[in-house]
Design a protein around this motif. Sequence first.
Motif, mmCIF file in Angstrom:
data_model
loop_
_atom_site.group_PDB
_atom_site.id
_atom_site.type_symbol
_atom_site.label_atom_id
_atom_site.label_comp_id
_atom_site.label_asym_id
_atom_site.label_seq_id
_atom_site.Cartn_x
_atom_site.Cartn_y
_atom_site.Cartn_z
ATOM 1 N N ASN A 1 0.821 -1.217 0.000
ATOM 2 C CA ASN A 1 0.000 0.000 0.000
ATOM 3 C C ASN A 1 0.857 1.270 0.000
ATOM 4 O O ASN A 1 0.694 2.156 0.855
ATOM 5 N N LEU A 2 1.780 1.334 -0.933
ATOM 6 C CA LEU A 2 2.681 2.479 -1.051
ATOM 7 C C LEU A 2 2.291 3.314 -2.267
ATOM 8 O O LEU A 2 1.698 2.803 -3.217
ATOM 9 N N PRO A 3 2.628 4.599 -2.278
ATOM 10 C CA PRO A 3 3.352 5.323 -1.211
ATOM 11 C C PRO A 3 2.445 5.657 -0.022
ATOM 12 O O PRO A 3 1.225 5.696 -0.158
ATOM 13 N N ARG A 4 3.080 5.877 1.131
ATOM 14 C CA ARG A 4 2.353 6.349 2.307
ATOM 15 C C ARG A 4 3.277 7.295 3.063
ATOM 16 O O ARG A 4 4.497 7.211 2.949
ATOM 17 N N GLU A 5 2.675 8.170 3.857
ATOM 18 C CA GLU A 5 3.489 9.124 4.599
ATOM 19 C C GLU A 5 2.924 9.354 5.984
ATOM 20 O O GLU A 5 1.751 9.088 6.256
ATOM 21 N N ARG A 6 3.808 9.815 6.852
ATOM 22 C CA ARG A 6 3.431 10.140 8.232
ATOM 23 C C ARG A 6 4.072 11.475 8.586
ATOM 24 O O ARG A 6 5.243 11.691 8.315
ATOM 25 N N ASP B 1 5.374 13.634 11.462
ATOM 26 C CA ASP B 1 5.787 13.519 12.857
ATOM 27 C C ASP B 1 5.343 14.752 13.644
ATOM 28 O O ASP B 1 5.338 15.864 13.100
ATOM 29 N N PRO B 2 4.974 14.572 14.915
ATOM 30 C CA PRO B 2 4.583 15.727 15.726
ATOM 31 C C PRO B 2 5.637 16.821 15.788
ATOM 32 O O PRO B 2 5.311 17.996 15.998
ATOM 33 N N SER B 3 6.905 16.447 15.596
ATOM 34 C CA SER B 3 7.967 17.451 15.650
ATOM 35 C C SER B 3 8.064 18.274 14.369
ATOM 36 O O SER B 3 8.837 19.236 14.310
ATOM 37 N N GLY B 4 7.306 17.885 13.321
ATOM 38 C CA GLY B 4 7.211 18.768 12.165
ATOM 39 C C GLY B 4 7.818 18.290 10.867
ATOM 40 O O GLY B 4 7.783 19.009 9.865
ATOM 41 N N PHE B 5 8.348 17.070 10.809
ATOM 42 C CA PHE B 5 8.883 16.575 9.546
ATOM 43 C C PHE B 5 7.984 15.468 9.007
ATOM 44 O O PHE B 5 7.158 14.892 9.728
ATOM 45 N N THR B 6 8.134 15.169 7.728
ATOM 46 C CA THR B 6 7.339 14.134 7.063
ATOM 47 C C THR B 6 8.250 12.993 6.634
ATOM 48 O O THR B 6 9.300 13.226 6.027
ATOM 49 N N VAL B 7 7.857 11.770 6.967
ATOM 50 C CA VAL B 7 8.568 10.592 6.466
ATOM 51 C C VAL B 7 7.641 9.893 5.477
ATOM 52 O O VAL B 7 6.465 9.665 5.762
ATOM 53 N N ARG B 8 8.181 9.602 4.304
ATOM 54 C CA ARG B 8 7.375 9.074 3.213
ATOM 55 C C ARG B 8 8.046 7.803 2.678
ATOM 56 O O ARG B 8 9.185 7.836 2.204
ATOM 57 N N VAL B 9 7.350 6.678 2.791
ATOM 58 C CA VAL B 9 7.817 5.438 2.163
ATOM 59 C C VAL B 9 7.277 5.440 0.746
ATOM 60 O O VAL B 9 6.091 5.249 0.513
ATOM 61 N N VAL B 10 8.172 5.681 -0.192
ATOM 62 C CA VAL B 10 7.748 5.941 -1.568
ATOM 63 C C VAL B 10 7.479 4.654 -2.335
ATOM 64 O O VAL B 10 6.471 4.519 -3.035
ATOM 65 N N SER B 11 8.381 3.681 -2.212
ATOM 66 C CA SER B 11 8.233 2.470 -3.025
ATOM 67 C C SER B 11 9.009 1.318 -2.399
ATOM 68 O O SER B 11 9.937 1.514 -1.611
ATOM 69 N N ALA B 12 8.597 0.099 -2.764
ATOM 70 C CA ALA B 12 9.307 -1.128 -2.401
ATOM 71 C C ALA B 12 9.262 -2.031 -3.620
ATOM 72 O O ALA B 12 8.288 -2.750 -3.845
#
Length: 240
Positions: A149-154, A156-167
């Motif tokens: 189920n990619l891509p997906r992103e989160r 973070d409460p501290s203000g940055f985005t982590v994005r798993v783009v592909s596998a």
Amino acid sequence: MGMTKRAGYQGTGPGAITPDGCAVELYARLPVGTEPDIVAAAVPPGASILELGSGVGRVTHALVERGFTVTAVDESQEMLDRIRGARTICSPIEDLDLGESFDVVMLGSFLVHAADVEVRQALLRTCARHLAPGGCVLIQREGEGWHMNLPRERIDPSGFTVRVVSAEPIGDGANSVHVEYEFPDATWTQTFLSRPLTKDQFENALAEAGLTVAAYLTDDGTWVRSRLAGGEGSPLPHSS
């Protein structure tokens, strides 16, 4: 002297990039998370811990503050230079043989999902080789369906985005995974190889190294306490 980049691993962004594509400056920014709490709840107070793949000490420092004696191992000296309050050893994990034993050996950062089966076996043998009688190995696994189920992103409460783009499949059950970390002032990427493991495959991999599951520590099964197969059992937290 820099180490040779691991095949299939790369990273981009400001600052030094390690052989497995990790950006030192990025990992210095990442929040601690729940890992230290999980560890502290799973092992006796004051235990000696061998932390394999410590990075910049994101978890190391929190464990030291909780009174644990930590030996931090990483193949990147640039990472280890950020660590304070713990003994540090620069070495690939799969080659490590200190001739010492520890109450707890930690293999975090999803390293058990190494795409190369021989490397995975060597990592787990390193864990078993350094385990004191009655000690335990704490292992961090990928979550169920992490490669789907990619891509997906989160955000973070501290203000940055982590994005798993592909596998992307690369053959023999392994994937090439691409992840982005976007901060207001900088962006880092990392591409690495990872092998999804079912629960049975994970437990079989442990058995090949002479280890067995003692307990799954989190509801999602991502943190596991293991012990030597046929051993005395893993230590439990002391009751308060």
